[in-house]
Design a protein around this motif. Structure first.
Motif, PDB file in Angstrom:
ATOM      1  N   ARG A 408       0.839  -1.201   0.000  1.00 50.99           N
ATOM      2  CA  ARG A 408       0.000   0.000   0.000  1.00 50.99           C
ATOM      3  C   ARG A 408       0.878   1.256   0.000  1.00 50.99           C
ATOM      4  NH1 ARG A 408      -3.717  -3.682   2.317  1.00 50.99           N
ATOM      5  NH2 ARG A 408      -2.546  -3.999   4.222  1.00 50.99           N
ATOM      6  N   THR A 410       2.778   4.810  -0.420  1.00 51.37           N
ATOM      7  CA  THR A 410       2.404   6.226  -0.453  1.00 51.37           C
ATOM      8  C   THR A 410       3.512   7.068  -1.088  1.00 51.37           C
ATOM      9  OG1 THR A 410       3.328   6.550   1.761  1.00 51.37           O
ATOM     10  CG2 THR A 410       0.990   6.002   1.626  1.00 51.37           C
ATOM     11  N   ALA A 415       6.136   2.360  -4.563  1.00 45.21           N
ATOM     12  CA  ALA A 415       5.368   1.954  -5.744  1.00 45.21           C
ATOM     13  C   ALA A 415       6.268   1.301  -6.788  1.00 45.21           C
ATOM     14  CB  ALA A 415       4.662   3.167  -6.340  1.00 45.21           C
ATOM     15  N   GLU A 599       2.245   9.603 -12.178  1.00 41.73           N
ATOM     16  CA  GLU A 599       1.486   9.080 -11.037  1.00 41.73           C
ATOM     17  C   GLU A 599       0.233   8.352 -11.505  1.00 41.73           C
ATOM     18  OE1 GLU A 599       0.775  12.177  -8.207  1.00 41.73           O
ATOM     19  OE2 GLU A 599       2.800  12.031  -7.358  1.00 41.73           O
ATOM     20  N   SER A 600      -0.364   8.830 -12.613  1.00 45.31           N
ATOM     21  CA  SER A 600      -1.534   8.142 -13.146  1.00 45.31           C
ATOM     22  C   SER A 600      -1.178   6.745 -13.620  1.00 45.31           C
ATOM     23  CB  SER A 600      -2.137   8.946 -14.309  1.00 45.31           C
ATOM     24  OG  SER A 600      -2.602  10.199 -13.861  1.00 45.31           O
ATOM     25  N   LYS A 603      -0.484   4.575 -10.641  1.00 43.37           N
ATOM     26  CA  LYS A 603      -1.757   4.227 -10.008  1.00 43.37           C
ATOM     27  C   LYS A 603      -2.485   3.137 -10.793  1.00 43.37           C
ATOM     28  CE  LYS A 603      -5.254   4.983  -7.156  1.00 43.37           C
ATOM     29  NZ  LYS A 603      -5.196   4.666  -5.721  1.00 43.37           N
ATOM     30  N   SER A 607      -2.880  -0.348  -7.744  1.00 41.98           N
ATOM     31  CA  SER A 607      -4.177   0.263  -7.439  1.00 41.98           C
ATOM     32  C   SER A 607      -4.227   0.882  -6.049  1.00 41.98           C
ATOM     33  CB  SER A 607      -5.283  -0.790  -7.582  1.00 41.98           C
ATOM     34  OG  SER A 607      -5.041  -1.878  -6.698  1.00 41.98           O
ATOM     35  N   ASP A 608      -3.448   0.348  -5.108  1.00 43.78           N
ATOM     36  CA  ASP A 608      -3.488   0.902  -3.747  1.00 43.78           C
ATOM     37  C   ASP A 608      -2.406   1.949  -3.500  1.00 43.78           C
ATOM     38  OD1 ASP A 608      -1.404  -0.857  -3.851  1.00 43.78           O
ATOM     39  OD2 ASP A 608      -2.067  -2.132  -2.184  1.00 43.78           O
ATOM     40  N   TYR A 609      -1.797   2.463  -4.583  1.00 52.36           N
ATOM     41  CA  TYR A 609      -0.843   3.566  -4.445  1.00 52.36           C
ATOM     42  C   TYR A 609      -1.612   4.841  -4.159  1.00 52.36           C
ATOM     43  CZ  TYR A 609       2.292   7.331  -6.001  1.00 52.36           C
ATOM     44  OH  TYR A 609       3.030   8.482  -6.089  1.00 52.36           O
ATOM     45  N   THR A 610      -1.292   5.492  -3.042  1.00 47.45           N
ATOM     46  CA  THR A 610      -1.986   6.724  -2.635  1.00 47.45           C
ATOM     47  C   THR A 610      -0.954   7.809  -2.356  1.00 47.45           C
ATOM     48  OG1 THR A 610      -2.006   5.885  -0.357  1.00 47.45           O
ATOM     49  CG2 THR A 610      -3.996   5.546  -1.674  1.00 47.45           C
TER      50      THR A 610
END
Length: 642
Positions: A408, A410, A415, A599-600, A603, A607-610
């Protein structure tokens, strides 16, 4: 005598005893018969034989192998028993030959005289060595924590040293208070601060075997309050070695001893399975993890070790170190980046690599967050190049070193490591059983280049403050040797696409680690309640992309592995074709420095990259052409999903 080696000292002791023992027997005979003429009628040979039998008894009792500085009651008792047995043997021989004229009671007198001689001579030499070895009076005054056997032996050893001047003991047992052990007064730990100030004690050495981390932390806290530095006795055996000084038997405390988790030992049957007699490649071989991997691999008898690193100095350093330790082992250094597909292809094609450990990565979160393009290119493209080449050349085992920050994430670093995991998962599907791909995920490594500990050490050396991002930030910690062992064992247990995670116990608050390091330095924390402290802790705020709490596990399925402290996970993966297209789009976005597009794409893959709101602002897009190309690639992604 002090400067003589061990064998020379033994020869000297035997020689002196060979002269003294006949004299002891002569005295015994004189006390028994009362006349020199009668005492000498049995000839010189009798005195020599009795002396030789006694020497044999001394040898059997280990009298000559004992370190005289540590002669104690147990050794003297053993010597007395061995001497009694020798006297008994001589008595039985006299009975057997039926020599009625020999005064057998002289043997009993001989035992008392010889035993008195042994005690007197050894204790005298012991006292001489303890008191007349030129200990400097200006050496540091130290106290010993623990008045047991290890502490007593440590005190005796220190008296022969120029480095330390022991002045007292401290112990938790009230029954020992105000007692004297090894010539030093024992004080209860309640009087620690008082006696430290009274005796001008600079440091305290812990001499307690098998002390628990909890008790060690408690002791450290009391030492810090008293304003003294703390060291620990490493091994009791080192004190008995005359060739070693007390400095070599005493060491600094290690951070892992205070973290409350025992190191996870490797399983021997797993450890060498992917290395012994194999040709091994380590990428990022000059880094913290890569270099430790190499150090452990060379001990497992590989047929050849290949090193790959883009840093010339780091590569040269680790190759020289390994070659010096194992001069006959073939070690080949390759200078270049793992992102260089031609270089990686050539290495694998020309050398028939059996096992790959992929440690090459950028891992410093704030730096990668500020340089996302290079971070992604190195971590993502490097993993893609290596996985593709390993699959083509049928490398047996390929292990990726990942991070807890991939769970997960951040930040871009986390990532990028998760994308690298996806690449290895996809490679496991694409290349089937020909190459076994797996990943190893662990937390912060003590002593690595990005660890907070070297930073705290530098800040303490400069007087502080110690900078901590947030009072509640926690991290998992492991030893660098544990990290390398985990990586090596994971390859032996892998079945394809596995993620391995070490059971790392409970996470540690960074602020607690900072306070522990302040205590280990013999300093105190400066706070509002204690303004006279030495080192302050300053909270500077969370870095861009930093999390308060790191995680090791996701919502994927967790299974036990062959090692009881290592868990195996199966996580969701992307279709290999979809992933390749995403990565192509990501590299194109990197070429434009468009953070928003980068970042898009990240992401889309993770999928859980915030990403956090305090990340740097997006950079402008360089032109419309790249956007059109990426739009075309996006259609391919849709077709793959259909």
């Amino acid at each position: 005598m002090i400067s003589m080696n061990r064998n020379a000292k033994i020869a000297l002791a035997v020689g002196v005893d060979l002269l003294a023992l006949p004299c002891c027997f002569l005295i015994a005979m004189l006390l028994r018969v009362g006349d020199v003429t009668l005492a000498m009628r049995y000839g010189i040979s009798t005195y020599v034989v009795v002396a030789l039998v006694t020497i044999v008894a001394f040898l059997l009792s280990d009298l000559y192998r004992a370190v005289i500085r540590f002669i104690d009651q147990r050794l003297l008792a053993a010597t007395g028993i061995a001497l009694a047995l020798a006297v008994l043997c001589v008595y039985l021989v006299l009975l057997a030959v039926n020599d009625e004229g020999f005064p057998r009671s002289a043997l009993a007198i001989y035992w008392f005289i010889v035993f008195s001689y042994v005690v007197t001579s050894r204790i005298s030499v012991r006292n001489f060595l303890r008191n007349h070895m030129g200990v400097r009076r200006d050496s540091d005054a130290v106290a010993i924590y623990g008045a047991g056997e290890p502490g007593a032996q440590l005190a005796l050893t220190m008296r022969t040293s120029n480095e330390y001047r022991p002045v007292c003991f401290f112990d938790d047992k009230h029954v020992l208070h105000e007692r004297t052990i090894a010539g030093l007064r024992v004080f209860h730990t309640d009087r620690l601060v008082e006696m430290v100030n009274s005796l001008c004690i600079r440091s305290i050495i812990i001499a307690i075997p098998q002390v628990s981390p909890e008790r060690l932390r408690n002791i450290m806290q009391r030492m810090a309050e008293a304003g003294v530095t703390t060291k620990i006795l490493s091994r009791l055996l080192d004190l008995a070695d005359e060739e070693k000084t007390p400095t070599e038997a005493i060491r600094e405390l290690k951070f892992e001893e205070l973290l409350g988790r025992a190191p996870v030992p490797p399983r021997v049957d797993l450890f060498a399975r992917c290395v012994r007699t194999r040709t091994v490649l380590v990428t990022g071989a000059g880094g913290s993890i890569g270099s430790e991997l190499c150090r452990q691999i060379v001990t497992l008898s590989p047929s050849c070790l290949h090193l790959l690193d883009h840093s010339e100095f780091a590569l040269y350093t680790i190759k020289q170190e390994l070659q010096a330790r194992f001069p006959t082992l073939p070690i080949v250094a390759h200078l270049g980046s793992v992102c260089n597909a031609a270089l990686v292809e050539r290495i694998l094609q020309e050398n028939r690599i059996d096992t790959i450990y992929h440690a090459a990565a950028y891992k410093h979160v704030p730096l990668v967050e500020a340089n996302i393009v290079e971070g992604l290119r190195n971590n993502v493209l490097g993993a893609q190049v290596l996985a593709a080449s390993a699959g083509r050349h049928k490398v047996e085992i390929c292990v990726l070193i990942s991070s807890d920050k991939a769970v997960r994430p951040t930040n871009i670093m986390g990532a990028s490591k998760r994308i690298a995991e996806l690449i290895f998962q996809a490679a496991a599907v694409t290349h089937g059983p020909g190459t076994t791909f797996c990943m190893v995920r662990f937390g912060n490594v003590l002593g690595s280049s990005g660890s907070v500990i070297p930073l705290f050490q530098r800040q303490i050396a400069h007087g502080g403050p110690l900078t901590v991002t947030h009072p509640e930030v926690t991290r998992y910690f492991m030893l660098i040797s544990e990290a390398a062992q985990l990586v090596i064992q994971a390859g032996a247990m892998a079945k394809g696409g596995d993620v391995f995670v070490l059971d790392m116990g409970e996470p540690v608050r960074i602020v607690d680690l900072a306070r522990t390091m302040i205590m280990m330095s013999g300093l105190t924390e400066k706070t509002a309640d204690f303004p006279d402290g030495d080192i302050a802790i300053k909270f500077i705020g969370i870095f861009p992309g930093e999390k308060l709490y790191e995680e090791l596990l996701t919502d994927g399925k967790v299974f036990p592995s062959e090692h009881p402290r290592i868990m195996r996970m199966k996580e969701s993966a992307l279709h290999p074709g979809v992933l390749d297209t995403y990565i192509t789009c990501l590299m194109m976005a990197c070429a434009t420095n468009d953070r928003g597009m980068i970042e898009s794409m990240v992401k889309a893959m993770v999928s859980d990259y915030t990403p956090q709101a305090n990340s740097p602002p997006a950079l402008p897009v360089s032109g419309p052409a790249t956007t059109i190309e990426m739009a075309g690639l996006a259609k391919k992604i849709v077709s793959y999903r259909i």
